[in-house]
Scaffold this motif. Structure first.
Motif, PDB file in Angstrom:
ATOM      1  N   ASN A 214       0.844  -1.182   0.000  1.00 23.03           N
ATOM      2  CA  ASN A 214       0.000   0.000   0.000  1.00 23.03           C
ATOM      3  C   ASN A 214       0.888   1.244   0.000  1.00 23.03           C
ATOM      4  N   ASP A 216      -0.383   4.202  -1.199  1.00 23.14           N
ATOM      5  CA  ASP A 216      -1.374   5.217  -1.564  1.00 23.14           C
ATOM      6  C   ASP A 216      -1.416   6.256  -0.448  1.00 23.14           C
ATOM      7  N   TYR A 255       0.635  -0.819  -5.127  1.00 25.86           N
ATOM      8  CA  TYR A 255      -0.331   0.231  -5.446  1.00 25.86           C
ATOM      9  C   TYR A 255       0.295   1.568  -5.074  1.00 25.86           C
ATOM     10  N   ARG A 257       0.514   5.818  -5.663  1.00 29.37           N
ATOM     11  CA  ARG A 257      -0.217   6.984  -6.151  1.00 29.37           C
ATOM     12  C   ARG A 257       0.359   7.480  -7.467  1.00 29.37           C
ATOM     13  N   GLY A 298      -2.453   4.404  -8.566  1.00 29.06           N
ATOM     14  CA  GLY A 298      -3.740   4.862  -8.037  1.00 29.06           C
ATOM     15  C   GLY A 298      -4.120   6.192  -8.656  1.00 29.06           C
ATOM     16  N   CYS A 304      -8.599   5.139  -1.136  1.00 26.95           N
ATOM     17  CA  CYS A 304      -7.944   3.918  -1.618  1.00 26.95           C
ATOM     18  C   CYS A 304      -6.753   3.511  -0.749  1.00 26.95           C
ATOM     19  N   LEU A 310      -8.686  -0.170  -1.575  1.00 28.43           N
ATOM     20  CA  LEU A 310      -7.512  -0.360  -2.429  1.00 28.43           C
ATOM     21  C   LEU A 310      -7.675  -1.624  -3.277  1.00 28.43           C
TER      22      LEU A 310
END
Lengths: 636, 209
Positions: A214, A216, A255, A257, A298, A304, A310
């Motif tokens: 993650n 994001d 993931y 951004r 993303g 998210c 997400l």
């Protein structure tokens, strides 16, 4: 170089790399993270390359563009090893001198050194600068030593040792056990024990499982994950692979951004290099373990960052949360067991495997182990990324590392934990950085945002700002989050405009309780925190806004007036010239008067008035005194 | 499927694994208020009116009963002072959008909700998603969807699909608890084919041609 097929080949390659590197040879590193790039690191790099050639030291020095060093306030940053001489705010025109003096003659360029704003003392070495001296940079430490796009650099700092150990010496159960014993808790916000999370996913039935990074990161002002991903992507990849091996996954997703182009670029290069050398793909190092990674960008929704949103977004659906249970560990990406961790969590894994759970769990407090990276921003002298052991006090972070509040302003509050976190007052500055202690104080660890506010900051307005952010970023799926934030934001906006009503505080509490109690995901459940924490610690500011229509910080425009004290005005005309609204009546040797109807409250007059006169006052909660009559305005 | 025993409002019940708290409560004849729940649709958890208090695994949590699966030895309370307060606020928030919705007014009376407590939003839509989900899950047409997010979230028909599918269906109409859907539909209809179909003053919803 072809694929590395065994641990022995990897070690041979590592030896070869190290053999080519003379640790005593001067190495000029230049921070090239997003922040330093913005302050001109690219031009400095070009100058560096040119000057090395021009002064004929090509064979005598190595230059390296590294990831973020953290001291973003002072970028671009150049550090010269092996000594660790640190030059700050380096411009292209400084490079020639750095080479001719420091590299050729071992002389320090004094003007580029750090100067302590309080004592005036200079610090030559990186480790002597208070900003760095009081940190413990276990995760960020490698950022300043390696080129994030160089696998060789990563191998030179023990890279992929942990993966080798895991693949050849440990069972998946042992890996999970090690992470459990380290007592690592997720760095993304909630602080859930990572080992336990891994164990759920490992034990969940199913052949197909996934691991997800993650990245994001969406908290305003926070960029810990960006800097780790930009500066040391191989560490994240290695951590992810270790997790994949532990839970039994062969596919991973990262993931990131869309707004982090450098992180995506460095990560993409790192993945390509790892694939080229056989550190990703089939039969990694001959262990029989296969692993592939896909990067997903993303589209910029804060929600998210919430794990179920997400995963929906990864599947191509709208980024909205699902109810938990079922948790992703049981039913995650494409309904398969999935383990999702934040960038910083993954980046801690190789270290835990290399140094052992005992090493890691010896750092920190009873319930929070290891270090935590914070992005220290706002009204603080040394803004940047700081990594401290858990248990460090907020006071030490803000004053020892951050150097305190700029100017002669007083510290007022520190906001931790992002939009869903809370604001803590001076009386709670000895609170320790610890998941539970911060929550008890009314804030939270969150992912590591830390915003310092001084006496000019209105806490009602800060609560309004965060609610406005959340109102835009809530997905809008469930009533208490969507409508609760809408109504709380209306009340707060009215307060800052002087339109608050009696009973608004009770209504805020009632709305907060419903939003906190019945929202679907963590965004809604924590959305009232900015309101609740400021109400808890700064209730008198709310009351002043409601009862007296007064903003104690003199910040809410609708509640303040600018007024020139006729006793102090010397008729210098500084405010008259500055006023963009032509709201000041002046004249040579005449008392200046602000025409209140025309004033836009920009504050220009207040700034323009010479400190020796200090004639422009900001009033709040009191009527503006009658203007001096025209005929009585002559001075002297 | 194994049986899971739990307690709801002091009554013992055993239901199969995967049953939601709401279903288990209904099997006992305990009524939990709902707005976005529908027998033909999968649980969605938007209105949150069905929030209950549940003790499980040593922790007490407020959970949406329509989505939360029963757990072994769980103790559920469907009505507490806190829950009633939350339901009241949620109803008042929804009533600010749809003050004349019969269903919301009736629920509001039970919980003492004041429909005028918050400023009127006049969207007429509470975003329960019944229309969107019915079209997607039952009709499998996706002619209506959510747009935007947060406080700006709204429903709208997708003209390209709607002009093919909606004329002879309109099954979502009676599902709408606030009549917002009809308004949105008529708007889309008007935007879609102004030259082909003259819009009658009733908006076409009364069945006139």
């Amino acid at each position: 170089m072809s694929r590395i097929k065994s641990p022995a080949e990897l070690e041979a390659f590592r030896k070869e790399i190290l053999a080519q590197r003379d640790p005593d040879k001067p190495c000029i590193t230049l921070c090239s993270g997003s922040a330093c790039n913005a302050t001109g690191s690219g031009k400095v790099a070009a100058a560096l390359e040119l000057e090395i050639e021009k002064q004929g030291v090509t064979t005598e020095v190595v230059s390296r563009r590294t990831g973020c060093h953290g001291f973003c306030e002072q970028g671009p940053i150049v550090v010269i090893y092996p000594q660790g001489i640190c030059y700050l705010k380096v411009q292209p025109e400084d490079i020639a001198e750095i080479i001719s003096e420091t590299i050729k003659k071992q002389k320090i360029v004094e003007r580029l050194l750090y100067v302590d704003p309080n004592s005036g003392e200079r610090a030559t070495l990186e480790e002597d600068i208070p900003f760095y001296k009081n940190q413990k940079r276990l995760v960020l430490g490698s950022n300043r030593k390696i080129d994030p796009r160089s696998l060789e650099d990563y191998l030179a700092v023990e890279g992929y040792q942990a993966l080798t150990k895991v693949l050849f010496e440990m069972t998946p159960e042992q890996v999970v056990g090690e992470v459990k014993d380290a007592k690592l808790r997720g760095r993304g916000g909630a602080g859930f024990p990572s080992g336990l999370k891994w164990d759920f996913a490992r034990k969940a039935p199913g052949d197909q499982k996934y691991v997800v990074v993650n990245c994001d990161e969406g908290d305003p002002g926070a960029y810990m994950d960006r800097s780790v991903m930009e500066g040391n992507p191989f560490a994240v990849l290695e951590g992810l692979m270790i997790g994949a091996y532990a839970i039994g996954a062969n596919e991973g997703y990262i993931y990131v951004r869309q707004e982090y182009p450098l992180a995506v670029a460095n990560l993409t290069v790192a993945i390509e290099k790892a694939e080229e050398y056989g550190l990703l793909g089939k039969d990694i190092l001959g262990s029989g373990f296969d692993f592939t990674i896909k990067v997903h960008r993303g589209a910029g929704a804060f929600i998210c960052g919430e794990e179920t949103s997400l995963l929906n977004s990864l599947e191509g659906k709208a980024g909205e949360p699902n109810a938990r249970p079922p948790f992703p560990a049981i039913r995650g990406l494409w309904t398969k067991p999935t383990n999702i961790n934040n960038v910083e969590t993954w980046a801690n894994i190789p270290m835990i495997i290399n140094k052992g759970a005992a090493f890691f769990s010896a750092i920190g407090t009873e319930s929070s182990k290891g270090t935590k990276i914070f992005s220290l921003v706002g009204k603080v002298n040394n803004t940047g990324l700081v990594e401290v052991p858990m248990g460090a006090s907020l006071r030490d972070i803000i004053f020892k590392i951050g150097g305190g509040v700029p100017g002669d302003k007083k510290f007022k509050a520190v906001q931790t934990g992002g939009p869903s976190g809370g604001c803590l007052p001076e009386g709670l500055l000895d609170t320790k950085v610890d998941f539970d202690e911060l929550s008890q104080a009314g804030a939270m660890m969150g992912s590591g945002g830390m915003i310092v506010m001084d006496e000019d900051t209105c806490l009602v307005d800060i609560a309004r700002y965060f609610l406005a952010f959340l109102s835009d970023e809530s997905c809008g799926k469930c009533t208490p989050c969507r409508e609760g934030i809408r109504q709380m934001l209306k009340i707060l906006t009215n307060m800052t405009k002087g339109l608050a009503k009696e009973g608004d505080i009770d209504l805020l509490f009632e709305l907060a309780e419903a939003t906190k109690g019945s929202s679907m995901c963590a965004l809604g459940k924590t959305a009232p925190n900015p309101v609740l924490s400021t109400l808890k610690h700064f209730r008198e500011e709310y009351e002043a806004h409601i009862n007296e229509k007064r903003c104690p910080s003199l910040s809410c425009k609708a509640l303040i007036d600018f007024y020139i004290d006729p006793e102090k005005c010397k008729g210098c005309g500084a405010c008259f010239r500055k006023c963009p609204a032509e709201a000041i009546e002046g004249g040579k040797k005449r008392i200046h008067v602000i025409v209140q109807d025309k004033c836009t409250k920009c504050g220009g007059c207040h700034e323009a008035c010479p400190a020796a006169f200090d004639a422009v006052n900001i009033l709040s909660g009191v009527p503006v005194p009658e203007a001096t009559p025209e005929e009585a305005r002559a001075i002297g | 499927m194994s049986e899971i025993s739990l307690q709801i409002d002091g009554k013992e019940v055993a239901v199969s694994e995967g049953t939601t708290i709401l279903e288990a409560a209904r099997s006992l004849g305990i009524e939990i208020p709902t707005v976005c729940d529908h027998a033909q649709l999968s649980p969605y958890g938007a209105c949150r009116i069905c929030t209950v208090e549940a003790d499980a695994n040593g922790r007490t949590n407020l959970v949406a009963s329509c989505q939360y699966p029963v757990e072994k030895d769980m103790v559920v309370r469907t009505k507490t002072e806190q829950i009633d307060k939350i339901r009241k606020v949620l109803l008042e928030q929804m009533l600010s959008h749809a003050p004349d919705s019969e269903q919301l007014v009736a629920l509001g009376q039970i919980y003492g909700a004041d429909r005028d407590r918050f400023e009127k939003e006049s969207s007429f839509c509470i975003l329960c998603g019944l229309c969107v989900r019915y079209c997607a899950e039952v009709k499998k047409k996706d002619a209506i969807s959510f747009f935007d997010r947060g406080a700006k979230r709204e429903i709208a028909f997708l003209p390209e699909i709607a002009m093919q599918e909606c004329w002879d269906c309109k099954e979502c109409f009676p599902l709408c608890p606030t009549s917002a859907l009809q308004a949105a539909y008529v708007l889309t209809e008007a935007l879609m084919t102004p030259s082909v179909v003259p819009t009658p003053s009733c908006g076409g919803s009364c069945g006139c041609k």
